[in-house]
Design an enzyme around this catalytic site. Sequence first.
Site, PDB file in Angstrom:
ATOM      1  N   LYS A  49       0.904  -1.071  -0.078  1.00 28.60           N
ATOM      2  CA  LYS A  49       0.663  -0.628  -0.155  1.00 28.60           C
ATOM      3  C   LYS A  49       0.692   1.357  -0.014  1.00 28.60           C
ATOM      4  CE  LYS A  49      -1.643   0.830   3.486  1.00 28.60           C
ATOM      5  NZ  LYS A  49      -0.982   1.833   4.508  1.00 28.60           N
ATOM      6  N   THR A  50       1.739   1.349   0.772  1.00 32.27           N
ATOM      7  CA  THR A  50       3.024   2.466   0.542  1.00 32.27           C
ATOM      8  C   THR A  50       3.271   2.763  -0.499  1.00 32.27           C
ATOM      9  OG1 THR A  50       3.232   2.329   3.694  1.00 32.27           O
ATOM     10  CG2 THR A  50       4.471   3.352   1.897  1.00 32.27           C
ATOM     11  N   ASP A 240      -4.482   7.889   2.681  1.00 30.60           N
ATOM     12  CA  ASP A 240      -3.981   6.362   3.118  1.00 30.60           C
ATOM     13  C   ASP A 240      -4.926   6.182   4.342  1.00 30.60           C
ATOM     14  OD1 ASP A 240      -2.105   4.273   3.812  1.00 30.60           O
ATOM     15  OD2 ASP A 240      -0.861   5.840   5.156  1.00 30.60           O
ATOM     16  N   GLU A 241      -5.435   4.965   4.218  1.00 32.55           N
ATOM     17  CA  GLU A 241      -6.194   3.633   5.756  1.00 32.55           C
ATOM     18  C   GLU A 241      -7.261   4.502   5.664  1.00 32.55           C
ATOM     19  OE1 GLU A 241      -5.623   1.580   6.437  1.00 32.55           O
ATOM     20  OE2 GLU A 241      -2.906   0.769   7.082  1.00 32.55           O
ATOM     21  N   GLN A 271      -9.936  -4.633   6.495  1.00 34.35           N
ATOM     22  CA  GLN A 271      -9.082  -4.156   7.910  1.00 34.35           C
ATOM     23  C   GLN A 271     -10.286  -2.772   8.762  1.00 34.35           C
ATOM     24  OE1 GLN A 271      -4.523  -4.754   7.592  1.00 34.35           O
ATOM     25  NE2 GLN A 271      -4.914  -4.767   5.118  1.00 34.35           N
ATOM     26  N   ARG A 626      -1.567 -11.459  10.037  1.00 33.08           N
ATOM     27  CA  ARG A 626       0.315 -10.951  10.529  1.00 33.08           C
ATOM     28  C   ARG A 626       1.562 -12.048  10.491  1.00 33.08           C
ATOM     29  NH1 ARG A 626      -0.950  -6.229   9.078  1.00 33.08           N
ATOM     30  NH2 ARG A 626      -2.758  -6.958   8.282  1.00 33.08           N
TER      31      ARG A 626
END
Length: 678
Positions: A49-50, A240-241, A271, A626
């Site tokens: 994503k980043t 973002d997010e 998420q 995770r």
Amino acid sequence: MAREYKLQRTRPASASGIDYKAALNGEQLAAVTSPPGKALVIAGAGSGKTRTLTYRVSWLLDQGETARNILLLTFTNKAAREMVERVRGLVKGDVTDLWAGTFHSICNRILRRHADEIGFTKSFSILDRDDQKSLMKAVVGASDIDTKERRFPKPDVLISMYSLMANTGVTLEELLKTRYPYFGEWAEQLETVRAAYAKKKQDTNSLDFDDMLCMTVELFKKHPEVLKIYQNRFKNLLVDEYQDTNAVQSELIDLLAGDSNSLMAVGDDSQSIYSWRGAEVDHILNFQDRYEDSVIYTIETNYRSVPEILDLSNAAISANKMRFEKNLRSSRGEVGAKPALVALEDPAAQANFVAQRMLELRDEGIELTEMAVLYRAHFQSLEVQMELTRRGIPFGITSGLRFFEQAHIKDVAAFLRFVTNRKDEVSFKRMVQMLPGCGPGAAEKLWQKWVQNPASGNEEPPDKWSGILLGFPIPKKAAKHWEQLCYTMDELSPGRVFATPSEMIFSVLEGVYDDYLKESFENYEARRADIEQLIQYGGGFDDVLEFLAQLSLMSTTDGEPSGDQSEIDDDKVTLSSIHQAKGLEWKVVFLIWLADGQFPNGRILDADDEAAFEEERRLFYVALTRAKDELYLSYPMLNPKSYSGDILCRPSRFLDDFPQELVEEWNVGNEWTEDEPF
């Protein structure tokens, strides 16, 4: 003749020379190079994503946009710094004109320039949590609220209540009904305090963090000419997010984007796990309804986990009805181990399994720092903390303090400590200062009254605590609560004989502490669950002195500092709630307490709320994703309870959401050895 003079200007940023096709996979490339307009990028867990966001900035600069025309909104300062550093590593030239930061920091910059329009000056103060508490305490003190008969919420709780109202738009009536029903009788006073707090902030030229967002939205609505300035500047918005946005943040994005600016929102609906602090998953799910002609891009290539873990994760989240369809694919070609499903006899056996398996994995070459234990609620880590301590396995906790170091645990323990040691001044004063109107001064006076009583020096507790303590001078505000405390003390040592630790804790909780919990802590239910777990733990002790000694020994290990482990040692296991673990990853993850009522949470099951249950399943999905290499899913088959007896645990219904061939069941038995298996 005119004199020539040159201004030295920094060359505008440019990303020329980047081979986007080589640097990005096809899914990332499609999003990064998308044409102007409104776009939503569904970036699955571990999909880069980043990387997508930072390369999008580079692409925009390559297309002739200036850094000045780009706004990058994040949720944490760390994320903002990381993205800016990555952009600087990609592009040539100066990017100081790029605005990148959290919603709050960007709003602060805007408000500093236009504070006059909202009735403040440019030198306004920003209140941190301690400042808010001090201001709120002053407001309540000046509001003439009678708290002699009933406990009024403390500043921390009031701040959380008003914050939720500000960020979600929910009314006080709705909030009291859904989140704080035990404060319903204070509705009128709560509204009065809220208005007085707002006025106090205005009078003192101060804003809190919620005001940063709300006041910016208000500024834009009331002053369209100001909004136009920022719409003209920020032609390209990147968020973002996006799945974590609340009502105010979403409205702010709408205003800045307007009809013509480009907007790229990046997030993952699977998420979205923060509704309890105001986030609304509908913002990402209804993006196309919100922005007509918008385009959705999906990034499904995962760079974190082995295929076996992703197969399980995909199957688990597919049970949710409200979601974007996506199927994570692993970029890792190797065959990994199937996630293990491990049923254990009881919580102690579960902790034993986790610790033993960790030591085995360490012997196989996996460092402890690459292992994590995840859980739904902090109290579920108690047995694991004890077992790791017993075996000398170092651990750090990202979800807060060690279990026995938490304020509410120490509060309850103070009653037991004082009853067993009548000279314990610290415990006495801690106990007394929980009463309304009893500060350090009142506590000192009561302590001096106690030490003057002959009973304070006796080897045994008095026949009746109330027979002595009820005669003490007490502030009027605390009189009723002091009386209840005295009678509760009688229950802790009836007839000069100490009750069992579990009985003592139960008496303290039900007699005096439950009301204090409600008025003092915003997460009342979670803290009460901790104390109920402490009652269960106390069931293993007949001697209260032995129990208290164990509490002290478990608080720290050989003087080792604990608490929020911001600097995790190179050789430490991580213990974390799933909420705190979002965004992190480990080679090995142990997900414990997968039993109905534990995970999924019992309150959510009882509420029969489909939206809440789907968020609980998203939390399960976050936990699964995770893990990079190995994943262990465990639950106890039996949960011993001190008062209600042993309870048979039903495996989590989340385990019914996927084919059983996706996991490997482990049958765990006992093998007795001569020595302790350290």
